[in-house]
Enzyme design. Structure first.
Site, PDB file in Angstrom:
ATOM      1  N   ARG A  87      17.355  56.658  45.773  1.00 54.23           N
ATOM      2  CA  ARG A  87      18.648  57.225  45.394  1.00 54.23           C
ATOM      3  C   ARG A  87      18.648  58.739  45.601  1.00 54.23           C
ATOM      4  NH1 ARG A  87      21.749  56.639  39.527  1.00 54.23           N
ATOM      5  NH2 ARG A  87      23.528  57.969  40.056  1.00 54.23           N
TER       6      ARG A  87
ATOM      7  N   ASN B 253      24.951  47.788  43.264  1.00 53.78           N
ATOM      8  CA  ASN B 253      25.764  48.582  44.193  1.00 53.78           C
ATOM      9  C   ASN B 253      25.182  48.585  45.602  1.00 53.78           C
ATOM     10  OD1 ASN B 253      27.955  49.631  42.658  1.00 53.78           O
ATOM     11  ND2 ASN B 253      26.522  50.925  41.542  1.00 53.78           N
TER      12      ASN B 253
ATOM     13  N   CYS C 246      32.077  45.508  38.090  1.00 57.69           N
ATOM     14  CA  CYS C 246      31.925  46.959  37.953  1.00 57.69           C
ATOM     15  C   CYS C 246      32.487  47.351  36.591  1.00 57.69           C
ATOM     16  CB  CYS C 246      32.687  47.664  39.073  1.00 57.69           C
ATOM     17  SG  CYS C 246      32.605  49.472  39.033  1.00 57.69           S
TER      18      CYS C 246
ATOM     19  N   HIS D 253      34.857  50.934  43.765  1.00 58.48           N
ATOM     20  CA  HIS D 253      34.728  52.391  43.791  1.00 58.48           C
ATOM     21  C   HIS D 253      35.782  53.050  44.678  1.00 58.48           C
ATOM     22  CE1 HIS D 253      30.314  52.579  42.163  1.00 58.48           C
ATOM     23  NE2 HIS D 253      31.149  51.908  41.378  1.00 58.48           N
TER      24      HIS D 253
ATOM     25  N   TYR E 288      35.785  57.926  41.350  1.00 59.43           N
ATOM     26  CA  TYR E 288      35.190  57.952  42.688  1.00 59.43           C
ATOM     27  C   TYR E 288      36.139  58.479  43.762  1.00 59.43           C
ATOM     28  CZ  TYR E 288      31.233  55.466  40.786  1.00 59.43           C
ATOM     29  OH  TYR E 288      30.132  55.136  40.042  1.00 59.43           O
TER      30      TYR E 288
END
Length: 421
Positions: A90, A144, A164, A194, A244
């Site tokens: 990440r 995700n 989500c 998102h 987002y």
């Protein structure tokens, strides 16, 4: 009832377990299996999970294992919360895109594509093993990028629904602002994972009065501050975007912010170290306040409601989920995965009708849906050209020189996770 959590060693898990304990009348679990190859994380998480159950009087059994096949055997539902490559991957997703002036984020843009490429093959392997071990089991995906992962699962014929926590988080916030119970608030939630907007906020159910104009008029500044979006933007849109959408509406500003502060991955890694230390304390028997900073608020309530509805229990009849479009949004392909209100039951999720969506929202959805199609193709079949095509299609990348440079960086940073590289 048996429920299995793949990625059970996640620091999110106590949030989930707390929901299972509090809402045991909605989802009466007899056995909860936490499966994770990282036993150093799994054991402290499971210890706290057992203490949470004991404190709240839940008599269900919590089992830990690193054996996925054993964990899935006889499961009624399997919840996926994987992070292939961990926080180290990440960290890369959030940093190398910035070198090309693009947003670095783990679920969208170039970083989101990298995560999809790492994740889809692993999730499909897990799902195949679940299907062999327990053919009737539902798969609930919280991994995700949820839209792309859920599309991969559904296209492969799995009994899957994507989940989500954005919608349930907004529902809870709006209810608090309006001074009503969360169950009274129904969102007209539309978009892709998102990439969503609340086009109406209804009191009492799908046919209830739309109070979104009143909500914006009376609480617009608070909502804008919470979303970190300009209030005039909300007024012009007349809808409420998810957080987002900052990456699209304020792209260059967000890139500058990201360049001048520690990555979210670094923050989360530090939080996880603190959380795991707390979890190892045998005196702790409730989720710690620090967990709220980890993200995933209300994740447990959404997961319990969804699992209960899919398994024929007392879950909510309507819930925001990720599932096939099937004509709900006529400007998208039927096999695109959309995030909307759906009627959920033992046969799965059926999207509710969505009022006509204007071109400002529909155009961006169509653009990102096309990217997701190319991203899934790259995840399934590999190859530099497929990666490049997906990046060219993404509105947060687009330009050829950026796409070329980002393709090389993506492959270089993820080679160990890409069988074809």
């Amino acid at each position: 009832m048996k429920l299995t959590v793949v990625g059970g060693g996640s620091t999110y898990t106590p949030e989930l377990v707390d929901g299972f304990a509090r809402l045991r009348d909605v989802l009466p679990l007899e056995e909860l299996v936490l499966v994770d190859p990282a036993t150093d994380r799994l054991e402290p998480v499971a210890g706290l999970a057992r203490r949470i159950f004991a404190r709240q009087g839940h008599d269900g059994r919590i089992v830990t294992t690193s054996d996925l096949d054993r964990a899935a055997d006889g499961a009624d539902a399997v919840l996926l919360q994987l992070r292939v490559g961990g926080q180290a991957a990440r960290e890369q997703d959030e940093t190398w895109p910035l070198e090309c002036g693009c947003v670095g984020q783990e679920t969208t843009g170039a970083g989101g594509l990298a995560k999809a490429l790492r994740t889809v093959p692993v999730v499909l392997d897990v799902a195949d093993r679940v299907r062999r071990a327990s053919p009737h089991a539902w798969i609930i995906d919280f991994t995700n990028p949820v839209g792309i992962v859920t599309r991969a699962l559904l296209r492969a014929g799995h009994k899957a629904v994507g989940l989500c926590n954005v919608a349930i988080g907004l529902q809870r916030k709006f209810a608090a602002l309006l001074g009503v119970a969360p169950a009274e608030v129904h969102l007209d939630h539309v978009g892709l994972n998102h990439l969503t907007w609340e086009t109406a906020v209804r009191l009492g159910g799908p046919e209830g009065k739309d109070v979104l104009p009143d909500l914006l008029a009376g609480h617009g500044d608070t909502i804008a501050e919470d979303l970190r979006l300009p209030r005039p933007l909300l007024d012009r849109l007349g809808v409420i975007p998810s957080y987002y959408l900052r990456y699209y509406y304020l792209h260059d500003k967000v890139v500058e912010e990201m360049r001048t502060r520690p990555s979210r991955a670094a923050e989360v890694a530090a939080l996880e170290r603190e959380l795991l230390t707390l979890y190892a304390d045998p005196a702790l028997d409730e989720k710690p306040a620090l967990l709220a900073r980890r993200g995933g608020a209300h994740y447990s309530e959404a997961a319990v409601d969804l699992a209960a509805a899919l398994l024929g229990g007392e879950g909510s009849a309507y819930q925001v989920v990720n599932t096939f479009n099937r004509g709900t949004l006529p400007f998208l392909p039927d096999d695109a995965v959309i995030e909307v209100q759906a009627a959920v039951g033992p046969r799965g999720a059926t999207p509710l009708p969505v009022p006509s969506v204007g071109p400002l929202l529909a155009g961006l959805m169509a653009n990102v849906a096309a990217y997701e199609d190319l991203a899934l193709d790259a995840a399934l079949h590999g190859g530099r050209d497929r990666v490049l095509r997906a990046l060219l299609a993404h509105p947060l990348v687009g330009q050829y020189e950026y796409a070329e440079a980002l393709t090389d960086r993506l492959i270089a940073h993820n080679r160990e996770h890409l069988a074809w590289a």
